[in-house]
Enzyme design. Sequence first.
Site, mmCIF file in Angstrom:
data_model
loop_
_atom_site.group_PDB
_atom_site.id
_atom_site.type_symbol
_atom_site.label_atom_id
_atom_site.label_comp_id
_atom_site.label_asym_id
_atom_site.label_seq_id
_atom_site.Cartn_x
_atom_site.Cartn_y
_atom_site.Cartn_z
ATOM 1 C CG ASP A 185 -1.904 1.014 1.309
ATOM 2 O OD1 ASP A 185 -2.681 1.282 0.368
ATOM 3 O OD2 ASP A 185 -1.941 1.825 2.136
ATOM 4 C CD GLU B 198 -2.670 2.625 -3.212
ATOM 5 O OE1 GLU B 198 -3.564 3.386 -3.373
ATOM 6 O OE2 GLU B 198 -1.997 2.594 -2.236
#
Length: 620
Positions: free
Chosen positions: A288, A341
């Site tokens: 993330d 991401e």
Amino acid sequence: MSGERRYWDTFGAHPESGGTRFAVWAPNARRVQVAGDFNGWDPDRAAELNRDDWTGCWHGFAEGAGQWDRYKYRVLGADGVWRLKADPVAFHSETPPASASRIFASSYEWQDADWLKVRREAAGGLVVSQPMSVYEVHLASWRRGRTYWDLASELVDHVQRHGFTHVEFLPVMEHPYGGSWGYQTTGFFAPTSRLGHPDDLRYLVDRLHQAGIGVLFDWVPAHFARDEWALARFDGTAMYEHPDPRRGEHPDWGSLVFDFARWEVRDFLIASALYWIEEFHADGLRVDAVSSMLHLDYSRGPGQWEPNMYGGTENLEATSLLRSLNEAIHSRHPGVVTIAEESAAWPGVTRPTSEGGLGFDLKWNMGWMNDTLRYVVREPVHRSHHHSDLTQPSTYAFSENYLLPLSHDEVVHGKQSLASKQPGTREDQVGGLRGLLAYQWAFPGKKLLFMGGEFGQRAEWSEERGLDWPTDDSEDGGLTRLLADVNTRYRETPALWTRDADAHATYWLASDAGANLLAFARFGSYDDGSALVCVANFSGGELRDYRISMPWPGTWREVLNTDAAIYGGSGAGNLGAVAAAADPASGEAASARVTVGARSVVWLAGRHPGVGGDGDDGEG
């Protein structure tokens, strides 16, 4: 600590005969003790740990401490203040808002040896040439009140029925605030106890593997929650976090940022990633907020960040960590996937580290998501003026190895659900969503859909409310059946996944702004000769006998039509096939007339004559 094969075998709490062995890193602490259920949380009876001056680690044994007991470290910090701290390497925790760690040793016996063997053997083939359609899940709100154990039957059945190849769990690591969805972590080695104990999560993963479904975990090395009982100023100093607030505090999330230059912190983070792979058999990690790690000026204005040693904005220590992370995972666990991401167009995210890249297998294609959603939220009558939003993704579709996400981030905080983003009546919205999903599955790249999208969730997602499950099949407007068929056709059609990252394997056939139409062909391997043509009609009306160029003459089977009556559509289509004829006058190899319903997508499958197969498809 550096170079330890299994960091978690040394650190944390490990039950032994007569008690439990403890170890924790706290280099600037004056004293460290263990208080818990086994000594009544009495400071006078707390177990004293011994310091290793060379490593800054504290070790000791607490008599009578055993499985399930709660505990914390009593740390006398460098500032002379006693603090009660949860274990940074706890394997289990109390259920929030309680914050103590729990002693836990797994007794789980895995039954997924066949799955792991196949995963290892498949590692020789690049992930970019394999099918991947991911169902993204926030476990606590998929069906509220369910445990890991419950999900091991209900969720597994649901994913199998819809034909996804993988599930991706929003972070399962322990976190104090449920509204953070796990992205502000405190337990980097402990699954959240909200849904059960760690072996229950192991059982869920095991059941998914036995059903032939891969499991991805979201993992968050970019920052951590600043709760005083957790990692923050663990020994009275900035230990895990960077000491300079320009690097150690995140302005958007109110969290603390790891000191990526400190080798002990790097060991901690890489060990955490390996832990979920080795102890919970994760098939991949989606990392993330990578952009926030890579850029020193991320969300920071003038004076709020410090340039690197060369005067640039790149966080050199974070890039080094990410490369080391990917090298460690790929060398030790062939077949395990890492996904970034990353939204700031950092070059070479999925390039191998040996070639100067970061070494990820895949990257979320945030550009495709933003451009496509910006287009489909418009009324069809206005879309022709914004056709570039639809075509723009084709200009960067092959710059990285991509995964196309329609994720949780797009259905919260006022953004509406995927269905309700679409204009028109409920019937129009569901029809538009059917078309969007078929378009996504045909476009180059792997696929991801957040829970609720498979049945056209009406309200935007809330972790507190969960999903609005339909009470019968008629309520979803055919979406459930469509998605199951889309996933089946996808897995059966190598042209849709064998050459995802190859620009030569996608050919753009038609782009008509006035008709709100886009068509393209996907090609399989050179010795396979298969192809799939996707014709997407984003207008509000049926396009009948619309002429498009085709890769070659012959019969092309209609293998998917999102406007078919079985999916709740009007039934507009091509009676099972279209005939492509040679068209030398136009300079094209062939052309065909295709009918596509409003807001709908048609897939046409063919095989080049004389190349592979039996010659039935695409025979001219």
